[in-house]
Write a protein that holds these residues in place. Structure first.
Motif, PDB file in Angstrom:
ATOM      1  N   ILE A 118       0.814  -1.226   0.000  1.00  0.00           N
ATOM      2  CA  ILE A 118       0.000   0.000   0.000  1.00  0.00           C
ATOM      3  C   ILE A 118       0.845   1.273   0.000  1.00  0.00           C
ATOM      4  CG2 ILE A 118      -1.952  -1.122   1.143  1.00  0.00           C
ATOM      5  CD1 ILE A 118      -1.080   0.419   3.717  1.00  0.00           C
ATOM      6  N   THR A 119       2.177   1.154   0.117  1.00  0.00           N
ATOM      7  CA  THR A 119       3.025   2.352   0.054  1.00  0.00           C
ATOM      8  C   THR A 119       3.934   2.265  -1.160  1.00  0.00           C
ATOM      9  OG1 THR A 119       4.613   1.281   1.551  1.00  0.00           O
ATOM     10  CG2 THR A 119       3.035   2.818   2.531  1.00  0.00           C
ATOM     11  N   PHE A 120       4.038   3.381  -1.897  1.00  0.00           N
ATOM     12  CA  PHE A 120       4.845   3.408  -3.111  1.00  0.00           C
ATOM     13  C   PHE A 120       5.680   4.679  -3.209  1.00  0.00           C
ATOM     14  CE2 PHE A 120       1.262   0.630  -3.911  1.00  0.00           C
ATOM     15  CZ  PHE A 120       1.839  -0.457  -4.558  1.00  0.00           C
ATOM     16  N   GLY A 121       5.669   5.502  -2.136  1.00  0.00           N
ATOM     17  CA  GLY A 121       6.465   6.720  -2.163  1.00  0.00           C
ATOM     18  C   GLY A 121       7.935   6.419  -2.004  1.00  0.00           C
ATOM     19  N   GLY A 145      11.448   6.313  -0.230  1.00  0.00           N
ATOM     20  CA  GLY A 145      11.803   6.156   1.175  1.00  0.00           C
ATOM     21  C   GLY A 145      11.471   4.772   1.690  1.00  0.00           C
ATOM     22  N   ARG A 146      11.780   4.571   2.974  1.00  0.00           N
ATOM     23  CA  ARG A 146      11.582   3.282   3.627  1.00  0.00           C
ATOM     24  C   ARG A 146      10.503   3.436   4.699  1.00  0.00           C
ATOM     25  NH1 ARG A 146      16.625   0.376   3.164  1.00  0.00           N
ATOM     26  NH2 ARG A 146      16.401  -0.473   5.267  1.00  0.00           N
ATOM     27  N   TYR A 147       9.514   2.565   4.673  1.00  0.00           N
ATOM     28  CA  TYR A 147       8.372   2.634   5.592  1.00  0.00           C
ATOM     29  C   TYR A 147       8.491   1.522   6.650  1.00  0.00           C
ATOM     30  CZ  TYR A 147       6.136   5.630   2.080  1.00  0.00           C
ATOM     31  OH  TYR A 147       5.842   6.642   1.194  1.00  0.00           O
ATOM     32  N   SER A 148       8.101   1.854   7.881  1.00  0.00           N
ATOM     33  CA  SER A 148       8.182   0.851   8.953  1.00  0.00           C
ATOM     34  C   SER A 148       7.190   1.188  10.059  1.00  0.00           C
ATOM     35  CB  SER A 148       9.607   0.803   9.526  1.00  0.00           C
ATOM     36  OG  SER A 148       9.973   2.060  10.051  1.00  0.00           O
ATOM     37  N   THR A 149       7.141   0.340  11.092  1.00  0.00           N
ATOM     38  CA  THR A 149       6.307   0.453  12.303  1.00  0.00           C
ATOM     39  C   THR A 149       4.867   0.873  12.015  1.00  0.00           C
ATOM     40  OG1 THR A 149       6.946   2.759  12.781  1.00  0.00           O
ATOM     41  CG2 THR A 149       8.336   1.015  13.699  1.00  0.00           C
ATOM     42  N   PRO A 150       4.156   0.156  11.137  1.00  0.00           N
ATOM     43  CA  PRO A 150       2.760   0.545  10.865  1.00  0.00           C
ATOM     44  C   PRO A 150       1.854   0.232  12.049  1.00  0.00           C
ATOM     45  CG  PRO A 150       3.249  -1.563   9.828  1.00  0.00           C
ATOM     46  CD  PRO A 150       4.558  -1.063  10.410  1.00  0.00           C
ATOM     47  N   VAL A 151       0.871   1.100  12.285  1.00  0.00           N
ATOM     48  CA  VAL A 151      -0.118   0.890  13.339  1.00  0.00           C
ATOM     49  C   VAL A 151      -1.490   1.288  12.814  1.00  0.00           C
ATOM     50  CG1 VAL A 151      -0.692   1.273  15.762  1.00  0.00           C
ATOM     51  CG2 VAL A 151       1.646   1.605  14.985  1.00  0.00           C
ATOM     52  N   TRP A 152      -2.427   0.357  12.907  1.00  0.00           N
ATOM     53  CA  TRP A 152      -3.779   0.599  12.398  1.00  0.00           C
ATOM     54  C   TRP A 152      -4.530   1.503  13.368  1.00  0.00           C
ATOM     55  CZ3 TRP A 152      -5.021  -3.434   8.465  1.00  0.00           C
ATOM     56  CH2 TRP A 152      -6.096  -3.051   7.647  1.00  0.00           C
ATOM     57  N   SER A 182      13.588   8.998   4.780  1.00  0.00           N
ATOM     58  CA  SER A 182      13.857   9.492   3.426  1.00  0.00           C
ATOM     59  C   SER A 182      14.868  10.625   3.494  1.00  0.00           C
ATOM     60  CB  SER A 182      12.548   9.992   2.791  1.00  0.00           C
ATOM     61  OG  SER A 182      12.789  10.497   1.496  1.00  0.00           O
ATOM     62  N   ARG A 183      15.863  10.592   2.645  1.00  0.00           N
ATOM     63  CA  ARG A 183      16.888  11.640   2.549  1.00  0.00           C
ATOM     64  C   ARG A 183      17.532  11.941   3.908  1.00  0.00           C
ATOM     65  NH1 ARG A 183      12.629  13.627  -0.391  1.00  0.00           N
ATOM     66  NH2 ARG A 183      12.186  15.174   1.227  1.00  0.00           N
ATOM     67  N   SER A 216      12.025  15.065  11.612  1.00  0.00           N
ATOM     68  CA  SER A 216      13.188  15.541  12.373  1.00  0.00           C
ATOM     69  C   SER A 216      14.361  14.626  12.054  1.00  0.00           C
ATOM     70  CB  SER A 216      12.891  15.549  13.871  1.00  0.00           C
ATOM     71  OG  SER A 216      13.023  14.245  14.418  1.00  0.00           O
ATOM     72  N   TYR A 217      15.418  14.759  12.848  1.00  0.00           N
ATOM     73  CA  TYR A 217      16.560  13.855  12.675  1.00  0.00           C
ATOM     74  C   TYR A 217      16.114  12.403  12.869  1.00  0.00           C
ATOM     75  CZ  TYR A 217      20.816  11.322  13.794  1.00  0.00           C
ATOM     76  OH  TYR A 217      21.820  10.387  13.826  1.00  0.00           O
ATOM     77  N   LEU A 218      15.280  12.156  13.926  1.00  0.00           N
ATOM     78  CA  LEU A 218      14.745  10.815  14.138  1.00  0.00           C
ATOM     79  C   LEU A 218      13.383  10.895  14.824  1.00  0.00           C
ATOM     80  CD1 LEU A 218      14.995   7.738  14.076  1.00  0.00           C
ATOM     81  CD2 LEU A 218      16.199   7.851  16.263  1.00  0.00           C
TER      82      LEU A 218
END
Length: 452
Positions: A347-350, A352-359, A372-373, A394-396
């Motif tokens: 479901i993500t195509f942007g 960058g790297r996606y993680s820790t999903p929460v419904w 990203s970047r 932010s930085y993190l």
């Protein structure tokens, strides 16, 4: 507990004034550039406990102020000071100082069968509509609890006012579990800690002898699942808040991590590493049976179940980089956003790297961490993969978790390289970004359901 006590002790709060439909509307969906002014004078101390009345009033004020939707009219601006909960205020005095809503309350102590309770009554006025605003169908509300639960009374009053003015479900009367961090970076002590939603009443649940990570509440609020490195063996544990007992979840031969309760609280979703690969499993807490949910050579982790229990969102690099995928809980195929059918849909195509999903508890959005970047962001996306929005950067920024009403997200932030992590919250508009105070550095927050 508090509700039952209140029901037992308190009858109907007698209507002393005529109620009518309120005129105030607080638009929460678009954020707000002009918060609604509301006056909350210090509650009257019936019987003379002024400190208790002042403390309860302060918590109510801080809760509402923290939403970014309200400004609190300062006491120095008040013209009318002879307020009573049973008397209609002089609306002209409050219009002059441009206050839209007025909260009037009183606090007293009562003893029932030798047991002391505190009792707080409150009424909400629409200043320009010159009428009382009904609270859950009544012209006023009264809450009763044991003295040690006075902050819960304050949170319940704030929840009642927030819900009446915004139409949203409450969330102040809840708790946050997190990882309390102390010591140098290369020898960090990480303990389980729990506190009220506003950062008060911090209690430490583990000693810090072993590092713990990623705590998550059960739907009943009474259990927490988390990962611990006890005996240098990373495994998923259960913690019973009521009796303090801890136990390992299952007899897995390999490392287990990223746990999260299912929506019915009867099982725990988790990740098990095996031979350099990881897949998602579901452990039934009643039958002690384990069911494998994914079987893929890629890394599958961080599962989170939809509110109806039918689907799971998780993180996988099966497409080459970490992205978010949705699958049916029973493993059957589903129609993907691309139109095709598969057992797991990206479901993500942007970039960058996606993680820790929460419904989201509302079911319509999924919160995530995006890298990203060289920067980290907290964002949300629709379950159909549409409408991605970045709320913070932010930085993190990492580890989003939803408030019980699905309107606010808490996460942790390291503002610069080497900075200590701190807890933050942001609303769905991204405009109300606030730090949640904690005594030590803090990470991995998780919001409880609304307390009973």
């Amino acid at each position: 507990m508090l509700k039952s006590i209140a029901t037992a002790l308190v009858g109907a709060f007698v209507l002393m004034v005529q109620a009518a439909h309120a005129q105030i509307t607080v638009n929460i969906s678009e954020g707000t550039l002009k918060p609604t002014p509301i006056a909350i004078p210090v509650f009257e101390a019936v019987g003379g406990d002024r400190q208790l009345a002042a403390d309860i009033t302060a918590v109510v004020q801080n809760d509402l102020l923290s939403t970014g939707l309200f400004t609190i009219t300062p006491q120095s601006a008040y013209i009318q000071r002879d307020l009573s909960i049973n008397t209609q205020p002089r609306f002209a005095d409050w219009k002059i100082i441009q206050t839209d809503a007025l909260v009037v309350g009183e606090v007293d102590r009562v003893t029932v069968e030798g047991v002391e309770f505190i009792r707080a009554s409150v009424r909400l006025w629409d200043v320009y509509g010159e009428q009382v605003m009904r609270l859950e169908g009544q012209a006023g509300r009264r809450f009763t609890a044991k003295p040690e639960d006075w902050r819960r009374i304050a949170h319940k009053i704030a929840d009642t006012i927030y819900t009446r003015l915004t139409g949203e479900d409450p969330y102040f009367d809840s708790r946050i579990v997190y990882i309390a961090e102390s010591g140098p970076k290369d020898a960090r002590t990480k303990r389980l800690a729990i506190m009220d939603s506003d950062g008060a009443n911090v209690k430490y649940l583990t000693s810090g002898t072993f590092t713990v990570l990623t705590p998550r509440f059960s739907p009943s609020n009474q259990k927490i699942t988390y990962m611990s490195y006890e005996n240098n063996r990373p495994r998923v544990y259960l913690f019973d808040i009521e009796n303090g007992r801890q136990e390992v979840l299952g007899n897995f031969s390999n490392m287990t991590f990223a746990p999260r309760f299912t929506k019915d609280g009867q099982s725990v979703l988790l990740t098990q590493a095996n031979g350099g690969n990881s897949d998602i499993y579901m452990r039934d807490l009643v039958t002690q049976q384990t069911r494998r949910l994914t079987d893929h050579p890629a890394i599958d982790t961080s599962p989170s179940m939809s509110p109806d229990g039918r689907q799971i969102v998780f993180n996988s690099d099966r497409g080459g980089s970490p992205q978010l995928y949705i699958m049916n809980t029973d493993g059957s195929s589903l129609t993907c956003p691309s139109g095709g059918r598969d057992t797991a849909c990206r479901i993500t195509f942007g970039s960058g790297r996606y993680s820790t999903p929460v419904w989201s508890p509302r079911g319509d959005l999924i919160a995530f961490t995006k890298q990203s970047r060289g920067r980290f962001s907290i964002g949300v996306i629709g379950t159909d993969g549409k409408g991605e929005r970045i709320l913070t950067e932010s930085y993190l920024d990492e580890g989003p978790e939803w408030s019980p009403n699905g309107r606010v997200i808490t996460f942790f932030r390291e503002s610069s390289p080497g900075a200590s992590p701190q807890l933050w919250s942001v609303d769905l508009t991204g405009r109300n970004l606030r730090q949640i105070p904690t005594p030590t550095s803090a990470s991995d927050p998780a919001w409880s359901p609304l307390l009973n």
